[in-house]
Design an enzyme around this catalytic site. Structure first.
Site, PDB file in Angstrom:
ATOM      1  N   LEU A 113     -29.331  -4.338  12.441  1.00 45.48           N
ATOM      2  CA  LEU A 113     -29.270  -5.558  11.621  1.00 45.48           C
ATOM      3  C   LEU A 113     -27.875  -6.199  11.698  1.00 45.48           C
ATOM      4  CD1 LEU A 113     -31.070  -4.551   8.269  1.00 45.48           C
ATOM      5  CD2 LEU A 113     -31.912  -6.105  10.018  1.00 45.48           C
ATOM      6  N   SER A 114     -26.966  -5.550  12.423  1.00 42.96           N
ATOM      7  CA  SER A 114     -25.576  -6.041  12.445  1.00 42.96           C
ATOM      8  C   SER A 114     -25.446  -7.483  12.941  1.00 42.96           C
ATOM      9  CB  SER A 114     -24.693  -5.119  13.286  1.00 42.96           C
ATOM     10  OG  SER A 114     -24.644  -3.862  12.670  1.00 42.96           O
ATOM     11  N   THR A 149     -22.462   2.146  17.724  1.00 35.77           N
ATOM     12  CA  THR A 149     -23.476   2.903  17.014  1.00 35.77           C
ATOM     13  C   THR A 149     -23.927   4.077  17.879  1.00 35.77           C
ATOM     14  OG1 THR A 149     -25.505   2.729  15.730  1.00 35.77           O
ATOM     15  CG2 THR A 149     -25.402   1.338  17.663  1.00 35.77           C
ATOM     16  N   LYS A 165     -20.332   7.029  18.991  1.00 38.77           N
ATOM     17  CA  LYS A 165     -19.249   6.943  18.001  1.00 38.77           C
ATOM     18  C   LYS A 165     -18.105   7.916  18.302  1.00 38.77           C
ATOM     19  CE  LYS A 165     -21.863   5.130  14.080  1.00 38.77           C
ATOM     20  NZ  LYS A 165     -22.225   5.286  12.680  1.00 38.77           N
ATOM     21  N   GLY A 199     -27.546  16.865   5.674  1.00 39.41           N
ATOM     22  CA  GLY A 199     -27.245  16.345   7.007  1.00 39.41           C
ATOM     23  C   GLY A 199     -25.786  16.547   7.372  1.00 39.41           C
ATOM     24  N   ALA A 200     -25.547  16.834   8.645  1.00 38.43           N
ATOM     25  CA  ALA A 200     -24.176  17.079   9.104  1.00 38.43           C
ATOM     26  C   ALA A 200     -23.902  16.312  10.395  1.00 38.43           C
ATOM     27  CB  ALA A 200     -23.958  18.580   9.304  1.00 38.43           C
ATOM     28  N   ARG A 226     -30.259  21.015   8.892  1.00 43.38           N
ATOM     29  CA  ARG A 226     -31.288  21.771   9.613  1.00 43.38           C
ATOM     30  C   ARG A 226     -30.671  22.750  10.610  1.00 43.38           C
ATOM     31  NH1 ARG A 226     -35.044  18.425  13.647  1.00 43.38           N
ATOM     32  NH2 ARG A 226     -32.956  17.943  14.395  1.00 43.38           N
ATOM     33  N   GLY A 241     -29.993   2.517   2.145  1.00 41.63           N
ATOM     34  CA  GLY A 241     -28.757   2.362   2.918  1.00 41.63           C
ATOM     35  C   GLY A 241     -28.339   0.936   3.221  1.00 41.63           C
TER      36      GLY A 241
HETATM   37  P1  NAP Z   1     -26.617  11.850  13.878  1.00 39.86           P
HETATM   38  O1  NAP Z   1     -25.175  12.081  14.075  1.00 39.86           O
HETATM   39  O2  NAP Z   1     -27.524  11.836  15.062  1.00 39.86           O
HETATM   40  O3  NAP Z   1     -27.158  12.962  12.840  1.00 39.86           O
HETATM   41  C1  NAP Z   1     -28.527  13.068  12.554  1.00 39.86           C
HETATM   42  C2  NAP Z   1     -28.727  14.001  11.368  1.00 39.86           C
HETATM   43  O4  NAP Z   1     -30.125  13.985  11.028  1.00 39.86           O
HETATM   44  C3  NAP Z   1     -28.363  15.455  11.660  1.00 39.86           C
HETATM   45  O5  NAP Z   1     -27.903  16.040  10.483  1.00 39.86           O
HETATM   46  C4  NAP Z   1     -29.732  16.030  12.077  1.00 39.86           C
HETATM   47  O6  NAP Z   1     -29.831  17.417  11.885  1.00 39.86           O
HETATM   48  C5  NAP Z   1     -30.624  15.323  11.083  1.00 39.86           C
HETATM   49  N1  NAP Z   1     -32.020  15.320  11.496  1.00 39.86           N
HETATM   50  C6  NAP Z   1     -32.572  14.606  12.510  1.00 39.86           C
HETATM   51  N2  NAP Z   1     -33.888  14.871  12.597  1.00 39.86           N
HETATM   52  C7  NAP Z   1     -34.175  15.772  11.606  1.00 39.86           C
HETATM   53  C8  NAP Z   1     -35.355  16.425  11.178  1.00 39.86           C
HETATM   54  N3  NAP Z   1     -36.524  16.220  11.805  1.00 39.86           N
HETATM   55  N4  NAP Z   1     -35.296  17.253  10.124  1.00 39.86           N
HETATM   56  C9  NAP Z   1     -34.119  17.462   9.501  1.00 39.86           C
HETATM   57  N5  NAP Z   1     -32.952  16.878   9.846  1.00 39.86           N
HETATM   58  C10 NAP Z   1     -32.982  16.041  10.905  1.00 39.86           C
HETATM   59  O7  NAP Z   1     -26.879  10.458  13.140  1.00 39.86           O
HETATM   60  P2  NAP Z   1     -25.949   9.717  12.051  1.00 39.86           P
HETATM   61  O8  NAP Z   1     -25.055   8.743  12.708  1.00 39.86           O
HETATM   62  O9  NAP Z   1     -25.337  10.750  11.167  1.00 39.86           O
HETATM   63  O10 NAP Z   1     -27.062   8.863  11.275  1.00 39.86           O
HETATM   64  C11 NAP Z   1     -27.989   9.502  10.439  1.00 39.86           C
HETATM   65  C12 NAP Z   1     -28.848   8.481   9.712  1.00 39.86           C
HETATM   66  O11 NAP Z   1     -28.006   7.675   8.886  1.00 39.86           O
HETATM   67  C13 NAP Z   1     -29.590   7.511  10.635  1.00 39.86           C
HETATM   68  O12 NAP Z   1     -30.851   7.280  10.069  1.00 39.86           O
HETATM   69  C14 NAP Z   1     -28.757   6.249  10.585  1.00 39.86           C
HETATM   70  O13 NAP Z   1     -29.521   5.073  10.796  1.00 39.86           O
HETATM   71  C15 NAP Z   1     -28.251   6.305   9.148  1.00 39.86           C
HETATM   72  N6  NAP Z   1     -26.971   5.583   8.976  1.00 39.86           N
HETATM   73  C16 NAP Z   1     -26.955   4.594   8.065  1.00 39.86           C
HETATM   74  C17 NAP Z   1     -25.781   3.880   7.877  1.00 39.86           C
HETATM   75  C18 NAP Z   1     -25.744   2.761   6.872  1.00 39.86           C
HETATM   76  O14 NAP Z   1     -24.801   1.967   6.903  1.00 39.86           O
HETATM   77  N7  NAP Z   1     -26.704   2.678   5.970  1.00 39.86           N
HETATM   78  C19 NAP Z   1     -24.609   4.194   8.599  1.00 39.86           C
HETATM   79  C20 NAP Z   1     -24.666   5.250   9.515  1.00 39.86           C
HETATM   80  C21 NAP Z   1     -25.875   5.946   9.693  1.00 39.86           C
HETATM   81  P3  NAP Z   1     -29.565  18.430  13.111  1.00 39.86           P
HETATM   82  O15 NAP Z   1     -28.095  18.637  13.148  1.00 39.86           O
HETATM   83  O16 NAP Z   1     -30.338  19.636  12.745  1.00 39.86           O
HETATM   84  O17 NAP Z   1     -30.087  17.758  14.353  1.00 39.86           O
END
Ligand code: NAP
Length: 277
Positions: free
Chosen positions: A14-15, A60, A64, A125-126, A150, A241
């Site tokens: 959406l940016s 994104t 990152k 989440g990590a 997880r 979010g």
């Molecule tokens: P990321 O670095 O890829 O991390 C993904 C996270 O989701 C990890 O903790 C992963 O766990 C977990 N995960 C994925 N599939 C899963 C499942 N089936 N069951 C349990 N845990 C699961 O991504 P990110 O950058 O942190 O982003 C995470 C989310 O935040 C995305 O949906 C993104 O769109 C959102 N976000 C929103 C904003 C905002 O401004 N609102 C900003 C940044 C991100 P594992 O380590 O076990 O894989």
């Protein structure tokens, strides 16, 4: 001159909608676009920023962290996160900043007047987003952070990452098996991408939770994840979010244009985003 959000995939972003609204409002005569790129293109994009062919970038998933090797300076706060989402030029140097954490705290403070100091936070989440948020929570002097993920190894890595930088921080690893936050928890944040697909819902035991608990899912598409619907139905104050996304965008915008956006700018764009999906 153009700005881009780069990643793979980026079609969901959406940016462009957000930044082009502000660019037009402030009559900057630029355009902000999406660009899906392969990793090999990252160095040349940074060179384009240095040569002033590109005004700025948002980064994104999944770049990152990767992008850091190509920029000249990482901001102090982004060093503590190990990931950046904004690239900008100062003088002849290309800088990187991470605006996710500040976007999160600003959004929650505005919506709920939440005061982070001395609060206990439970983070699910990590991934990259969790790092940005935790770094900001530490600055806000929260009392305690529980973290679960997880993949256990990633939780351990995250705890060790922050503890080596700040021995004082009260960061506790929690097993993923049964998500049962303690009664001291004031805020639960889902930072996983689990919930983006239909009918996905984590199971969280809410029996111990205080009535004043706030739940945030940083996912903004769908507007309400199943988990968010669950917490709402149980009567807890909840937030998705979208406000975080817009607040973090406003910090990037200020870095590129030195224009500090006001609440009206934020609210106008929020309405446009909400109507768009
Ligand atoms: P990321 O670095 O890829 O991390 C993904 C996270 O989701 C990890 O903790 C992963 O766990 C977990 N995960 C994925 N599939 C899963 C499942 N089936 N069951 C349990 N845990 C699961 O991504 P990110 O950058 O942190 O982003 C995470 C989310 O935040 C995305 O949906 C993104 O769109 C959102 N976000 C929103 C904003 C905002 O401004 N609102 C900003 C940044 C991100 P594992 O380590 O076990 O894989």
């Amino acid at each position: 001159m153009t700005l881009f959000v780069i990643g793979k995939p980026v079609k969901h972003s959406l940016s462009p909608l957000i930044h082009n609204y502000w660019i037009n409002k402030y009559e900057l005569g630029l355009e902000y676009k999406k660009m899906e790129v392969e990793k090999e293109l990252l160095p040349s994009l940074i060179e384009n920023v240095r040569d002033r062919k590109i005004t700025g970038l948002n980064i994104t998933l999944p770049y990152k962290k990767d992008i850091i090797s190509y920029i000249d300076e990482v901001s102090y706060s982004a060093k503590d996160i190990g990931a950046i989402n904004t690239v900008f030029l100062r003088g002849n140097k290309v800088y990187g900043e991470n605006t996710d954490g500040i976007g999160f705290t600003r959004a929650l403070e505005k919506k709920t007047k939440f005061n982070f100091s001395n609060k206990s936070i439970y983070i699910i989440g990590a991934g990259g987003a969790a790092y940005g948020i935790i770094s900001e929570l530490i600055k806000k002097k929260v009392e305690k952070i529980y973290i679960t993920n997880r993949t256990k190894q990633k939780t351990i890595q995250l705890v060790s990452f922050f503890k080596t930088r700040n021995k004082e921080i009260n960061l506790e690893f929690v097993e993923w098996k049964n998500l049962t936050p303690n009664s001291d928890v004031d805020l639960i944040i889902n930072t996983t991408s689990f919930g983006m697909k239909d009918n996905e819902c984590l199971k969280i035991d809410i029996n111990n939770l205080k009535d004043t608990l706030i739940f945030v899912d940083i996912i903004y598409n769908p507007k309400e994840t199943e988990l968010l619907k669950f917490f709402k139905k149980e009567g807890f104050v909840s937030m998705n979010g979208l406000s975080m996304l817009i607040e973090q965008a406003s910090v990037s915008f200020e870095l590129w244009f030195n224009i500090s956006l006001n609440n009206k700018d934020i609210e106008e764009v929020k309405k446009i985003c909400e109507a768009s999906y």
